[in-house]
Design an enzyme around this catalytic site. Structure first.
Site, PDB file in Angstrom:
ATOM      1  N   ARG A 306       0.789  -1.182   0.019  1.00  0.00           N
ATOM      2  CA  ARG A 306      -0.066   0.006  -0.095  1.00  0.00           C
ATOM      3  C   ARG A 306       0.778   1.270  -0.015  1.00  0.00           C
ATOM      4  O   ARG A 306       1.618   1.461   0.926  1.00  0.00           O
ATOM      5  CB  ARG A 306      -0.879   0.128   1.259  1.00  0.00           C
ATOM      6  CG  ARG A 306      -1.811  -1.072   1.355  1.00  0.00           C
ATOM      7  CD  ARG A 306      -3.172  -1.030   0.504  1.00  0.00           C
ATOM      8  NE  ARG A 306      -3.841  -2.488   0.518  1.00  0.00           N
ATOM      9  CZ  ARG A 306      -4.852  -2.775   1.098  1.00  0.00           C
ATOM     10  NH1 ARG A 306      -5.201  -2.052   2.238  1.00  0.00           N
ATOM     11  NH2 ARG A 306      -5.278  -3.992   0.909  1.00  0.00           N
ATOM     12  N   GLU A 308       0.499   4.225   0.479  1.00  0.00           N
ATOM     13  CA  GLU A 308      -0.239   5.115   1.408  1.00  0.00           C
ATOM     14  C   GLU A 308       0.722   5.999   2.283  1.00  0.00           C
ATOM     15  O   GLU A 308       1.436   5.310   3.067  1.00  0.00           O
ATOM     16  CB  GLU A 308      -1.588   4.873   2.269  1.00  0.00           C
ATOM     17  CG  GLU A 308      -2.704   4.510   1.390  1.00  0.00           C
ATOM     18  CD  GLU A 308      -3.676   3.471   2.067  1.00  0.00           C
ATOM     19  OE1 GLU A 308      -3.855   3.379   3.159  1.00  0.00           O
ATOM     20  OE2 GLU A 308      -4.383   2.853   1.202  1.00  0.00           O
ATOM     21  N   ARG A 314      -1.305   2.156  12.744  1.00  0.00           N
ATOM     22  CA  ARG A 314      -1.645   0.839  12.393  1.00  0.00           C
ATOM     23  C   ARG A 314      -1.561   0.735  10.976  1.00  0.00           C
ATOM     24  O   ARG A 314      -2.092  -0.151  10.361  1.00  0.00           O
ATOM     25  CB  ARG A 314      -3.367   0.793  12.785  1.00  0.00           C
ATOM     26  CG  ARG A 314      -4.261   1.829  12.207  1.00  0.00           C
ATOM     27  CD  ARG A 314      -5.442   1.867  12.763  1.00  0.00           C
ATOM     28  NE  ARG A 314      -6.536   2.171  11.890  1.00  0.00           N
ATOM     29  CZ  ARG A 314      -7.352   1.377  11.458  1.00  0.00           C
ATOM     30  NH1 ARG A 314      -7.659   0.353  11.953  1.00  0.00           N
ATOM     31  NH2 ARG A 314      -8.381   1.748  10.727  1.00  0.00           N
ATOM     32  N   HIS A 315      -0.708   1.281  10.052  1.00  0.00           N
ATOM     33  CA  HIS A 315      -0.516   1.364   8.698  1.00  0.00           C
ATOM     34  C   HIS A 315       1.102   0.926   8.364  1.00  0.00           C
ATOM     35  O   HIS A 315       1.864   1.626   8.903  1.00  0.00           O
ATOM     36  CB  HIS A 315      -0.666   2.605   8.213  1.00  0.00           C
ATOM     37  CG  HIS A 315      -2.160   2.995   7.940  1.00  0.00           C
ATOM     38  ND1 HIS A 315      -3.196   3.764   8.909  1.00  0.00           N
ATOM     39  CD2 HIS A 315      -3.180   2.603   7.306  1.00  0.00           C
ATOM     40  CE1 HIS A 315      -4.142   3.957   8.486  1.00  0.00           C
ATOM     41  NE2 HIS A 315      -4.400   3.018   7.455  1.00  0.00           N
ATOM     42  N   GLU A 460     -11.049  -2.280  13.011  1.00  0.00           N
ATOM     43  CA  GLU A 460     -11.290  -3.549  12.025  1.00  0.00           C
ATOM     44  C   GLU A 460     -10.076  -4.235  11.554  1.00  0.00           C
ATOM     45  O   GLU A 460      -8.811  -3.632  11.150  1.00  0.00           O
ATOM     46  CB  GLU A 460     -11.653  -2.566  10.625  1.00  0.00           C
ATOM     47  CG  GLU A 460     -12.120  -3.294   9.350  1.00  0.00           C
ATOM     48  CD  GLU A 460     -10.959  -3.207   8.435  1.00  0.00           C
ATOM     49  OE1 GLU A 460     -10.830  -1.914   8.254  1.00  0.00           O
ATOM     50  OE2 GLU A 460     -10.572  -4.334   8.032  1.00  0.00           O
ATOM     51  N   SER A 463     -12.222  -7.219   6.335  1.00  0.00           N
ATOM     52  CA  SER A 463     -13.160  -6.347   5.503  1.00  0.00           C
ATOM     53  C   SER A 463     -13.572  -7.242   4.553  1.00  0.00           C
ATOM     54  O   SER A 463     -12.466  -7.935   3.912  1.00  0.00           O
ATOM     55  CB  SER A 463     -12.597  -4.939   4.850  1.00  0.00           C
ATOM     56  OG  SER A 463     -13.689  -4.454   4.586  1.00  0.00           O
ATOM     57  N   ARG A 511      -2.081  -6.790  12.069  1.00  0.00           N
ATOM     58  CA  ARG A 511      -2.999  -6.171  12.791  1.00  0.00           C
ATOM     59  C   ARG A 511      -3.534  -7.267  13.910  1.00  0.00           C
ATOM     60  O   ARG A 511      -4.019  -6.915  15.142  1.00  0.00           O
ATOM     61  CB  ARG A 511      -4.139  -5.511  12.129  1.00  0.00           C
ATOM     62  CG  ARG A 511      -3.912  -4.235  11.431  1.00  0.00           C
ATOM     63  CD  ARG A 511      -5.189  -3.599  11.081  1.00  0.00           C
ATOM     64  NE  ARG A 511      -4.502  -2.468  10.154  1.00  0.00           N
ATOM     65  CZ  ARG A 511      -5.583  -1.663   9.574  1.00  0.00           C
ATOM     66  NH1 ARG A 511      -6.690  -1.883   9.449  1.00  0.00           N
ATOM     67  NH2 ARG A 511      -4.975  -0.478   8.883  1.00  0.00           N
TER      68      ARG A 511
END
Lengths: 537, 537
Positions: A306, A308, A314-315, A460, A463, A511
């Site tokens: 990712r 991002e 948490r990333h 979360e 998903s 996670r």
């Protein structure tokens, strides 16, 4: 043969001058000192020889590559030493610390992964010399040693070792591998819980996360981290075991993609010979194509990328996705319930088989035990509408089809914990507008989707949804979300050739580790974490 | 009420003219035809209504997302149907082909993964109409159908179905998902062995590898490919099971690297925010660092990226590495023997538990059964020197420290097969100069290394060695191979902080699949293969 008695003559200094007598006395003194020196030298040489002998047989460094002979001597694990009073064992271990008492005794703290034991080396006539004790005391912390010793019951419980009922009386000691330079921090410092540092009156060293990650190889040696990664591996094993029993097979989908999929925004670009490739953001498309290819039930454990630029707790830019996809026979709740069974199986497996590791981590990261609901009532399930209502009732301003932000998710977690006493729950039936284009709408209400999220401690962790398997509807939904169906032709084509209804979900491994153990930062759950600022080590 | 007998009157055409009589006859004729048409229309309407009724209850397309009700009706697997004469079962399957006989009977070939069964739909009074049979005959090949039927013993073995003793007599038939467009090739064509095409007198379609890979989702549906990927997953499972029993834990190392490691040449570059990252060519460095971090025995299953512009039968730009690394107690042969035990465990596991899949693949890719040595003599091991000598004795011009090329490896494989009757062997003690810088030299002869390769059917499938764990020697070897130690500081630093002697190896998963099954091209062993020219699908 002359009669050997001239001594009497020399002892009688008849008719000698006083100065002659003084000269003779001085010479005698000199001879005495030389003799004394010779004795000392001889003693030293003897000691040296003894030390060298000892080094050959009893201590010293092992040959570098070891592979010279293979006596096949059995090595023992520290974790197995309890109650084995009297046995002689051979152990390779880290020397976490050594503590000399005078020059005749040294205590060694030996460590293997999540276990440690105290070893004692004491001077013993004709067996263990002072030199040996001195040498052992001089070994650097974190050296790797090979120790032969006798297990002895300890009269009092030993503090600071995981094996507290016995200690090891060392007979032989070898250096397997030494340290070249200075440790970035001591393992004792790295193993201390924050609360102990905060409550201590003396100045205790705190090892910051960044320092740890810069020196991750040393940091990973703490018993805490050994346990964290044993638990990470255990979650993978429990994931596979459950799915394997339920008829899934493992697939491996390519991480190099010809097009930037899902959304164009947060994908890494790769120079691919004369062209460009993109790193897969998830195995979503590939695992759906595997369903279209009749694999029925598939899972994948692999890296997910990712791009991002977010440095939150948490990333990560690279993490391990635990992904699965399965066909649906009658209703998408088949998938949701299988996923629920999967999580329960993981939680139960950890609790039943990894209590030692959970407790080991808990000593450095104290946390309330992770709670879930067992028994006939089962896992708590709320619809998205009900979840939003709980927040609204608690005073949060949030619309019925709005996505929950991290703060609201946590708040919901606290509300649910207070009301239902569980750290684990499911939210079902998310609004269609906040889900990806491939999400199947609800058959009765097209504003709602057949999709769900799973939560642990208010965050979360999964998903998932039923996916659209009908190519025309898929293309229509793509267009409505601003994705050009032509850009994902290979994907849509898979469904044109006939695909069964299906659904699935994706779990972030790190996670789950972080939230189950309450490590508070996802980097602690990744062996060598990657974020926008970290590509090393 | 009038007496109703005017019929007699009308039947007596008393006093009417001839033309009048003709007119009346014409009108009667017209009425008769209209009545006949009305009857036909009524019949048609009746039939239509019956068909619609049937569609509601018995056949027709299921609702798109299915998730409307959940009667929890049990579905059966085709693989379990044998000998279940008389049972009624519900099955979701692909319709591979249908074959109508007249307008009252249709045979359906139903397929699930590596299994197939023949189903029969026949007209039956008040149960199954001609329309139903017609509709079933019109379903496109590769449609997904839901069938309810009664299992019936077949008087003769059924050709062309994997379940040959029974057939399914269809009572209900639904369309789950249809086909939109034309299949790129038929599954029958895609499942045919090359030899059958070559020997056939009629013109049979050959589906080229490129066509298959361009339409991989359809290609993967063949029973052959379903079996190939079940075997691929099985190899992963057997790998993990063996290592787990032997005290290994799974790790996940990052694929995004801060520096181009191992060799700078064949690594993919990634745009990483404002900087550059590189895709890991192997988990070599990370797994060694895990050893320096005390994990003792680790394995990893994950993607490996090679930017080599070679389009051979055995190279991919992305493949799955099965990697392991372990500490050494006395001798690096501990590692070599563990790896040997691992391969034997995989071969035995495949043979014992996956015979159906091996045979399924063998029907399309005929191969001599893979052979290895069992019993006390164990796996054949040669030194590199002995292997080279075998080639020299066979007339090959090759120097004693020269690397074997693919052709010579295959030749060696044939020589060994002829002499020792095995497809699997180990070559030990490679010359130092043809191994990577991190390879540990032999303690007696520094021109030779503590390293080994494993071979299957004359192709290398594992390369491994004892590694250098001493930082000074490592830096020296780096320099001698032209690698700047500063460029790999994080790696060398790991060993400065003390690391046990260790060794390991890496296996290419797709190569094991290809060579065990003799698929002849590695692309057949990769779900969605990647090579310099292929990034899709």
């Amino acid at each position: 043969m002359a009669d050997p008695n001239p001594v009497d003559n020399s002892e009688q200094p008849n008719g000698l001058s006083k100065s002659e007598l003084k000269k003779r006395a001085k010479a005698a003194e000199k001879e005495k000192k030389a003799a004394e020196r010779a004795v000392k030298q001889a003693e030293l040489a003897q000691q040296q020889a003894a030390a060298e002998d000892f080094a050959k047989g009893f201590y010293g460094a092992l040959p570098l590559n070891q592979s010279q002979s293979r006596p096949r001597r059995e090595r023992s694990q520290i974790s197995t030493l309890s109650s084995r009073d009297g046995e002689t064992v051979l152990i390779r271990a880290r020397l976490q610390t050594s503590r000399a008492q005078g020059n005749k005794l040294v205590f060694l703290n030996l460590r293997q992964r999540t276990h440690s034991v105290q070893a004692v080396l004491a001077v013993k006539a004709e067996k263990i010399s002072k030199q040996m004790v001195k040498w052992a005391s001089s070994l650097a912390d974190e050296s790797i040693v090979l120790v032969e010793g006798v297990i002895q019951q300890s009269p009092i419980p030993i503090q600071g070792a995981s094996v507290s009922d016995v200690e090891l009386h060392v007979q032989q000691l070898h250096l397997v591998a030494g340290i070249d330079g200075r440790l970035p921090f001591s393992l004792d410092d790295a193993s201390r819980p924050d609360v102990e540092i905060e409550q201590s009156e003396t100045q205790l060293n705190r090892v910051l996360l960044d320092t740890r990650l810069n020196n991750r190889v040393v940091d990973l040696r703490t018993q805490t981290n050994q346990a964290v990664f044993k638990l990470q591996a255990a979650i993978g094993d429990l994931f596979r075991d459950y799915l394997s029993i339920n008829g899934f097979i493992e697939i491996h989908s390519p991480k190099l993609q010809g097009a930037a999929t899902e959304s164009g925004a947060s994908v890494f670009k790769v120079s691919y010979f004369k062209g460009t490739a993109y790193l897969a953001q998830s195995p979503q498309l590939a695992k759906q194509m595997a369903i279209a290819a009749d694999f029925e039930r598939v899972y994948e454990i692999g890296p997910v990328f990712r791009a991002e630029d977010s440095n939150t707790h948490r990333h990560l830019t690279e993490f391990i996705g635990l992904d699965l996809e399965m066909t649906i026979e009658e209703h998408y709740h088949e998938v949701m319930e299988l996923l629920d069974g999967l999580f329960l199986s993981i939680f139960r497996g950890l609790k039943e088989k990894y209590q030692h590791e959970i407790e080991t981590v808990g000593r450095q990261f104290p946390a309330d035990e992770f709670k879930w609901r067992e028994g006939p009532e089962g896992t708590l399930r709320l619809t998205h509408r009900e979840a939003v209502q709980m927040l609204v009732d608690d005073g949060v301003e949030i619309g019925p089809t709005e996505d929950m932000n991290t703060e609201n998710e946590r708040r919901l977690g606290r509300l649910i914990k207070a009301k239902y006493d569980t750290d684990y729950f499911i939210i079902d039936k998310f609004p269609m507008e906040i889900r990806p284009f491939y999400t199947m709408p609800d058959p009765e209400d097209p504003t709602v989707s057949n999709s769900y999220d799973f939560f642990m401690r208010g965050e979360e962790i999964l998903s998932g949804a039923q996916r659209i398997h009908e190519p025309k509807l898929l293309a229509e939904k793509m267009r409505s979300k601003g994705v050009d169906p032509e850009s994902m032709k290979g994907y849509i084509d898979a469904f044109r050739m006939g695909c069964a209804p299906h659904g699935g979900g994706g779990i972030g491994l790190e996670r789950v580790v972080m939230l189950f153990l309450k490590l508070n930062n996802i980097r602690r759950a990744s062996l060598f974490p990657r974020d926008p600022k970290r590509l090393e080590p």
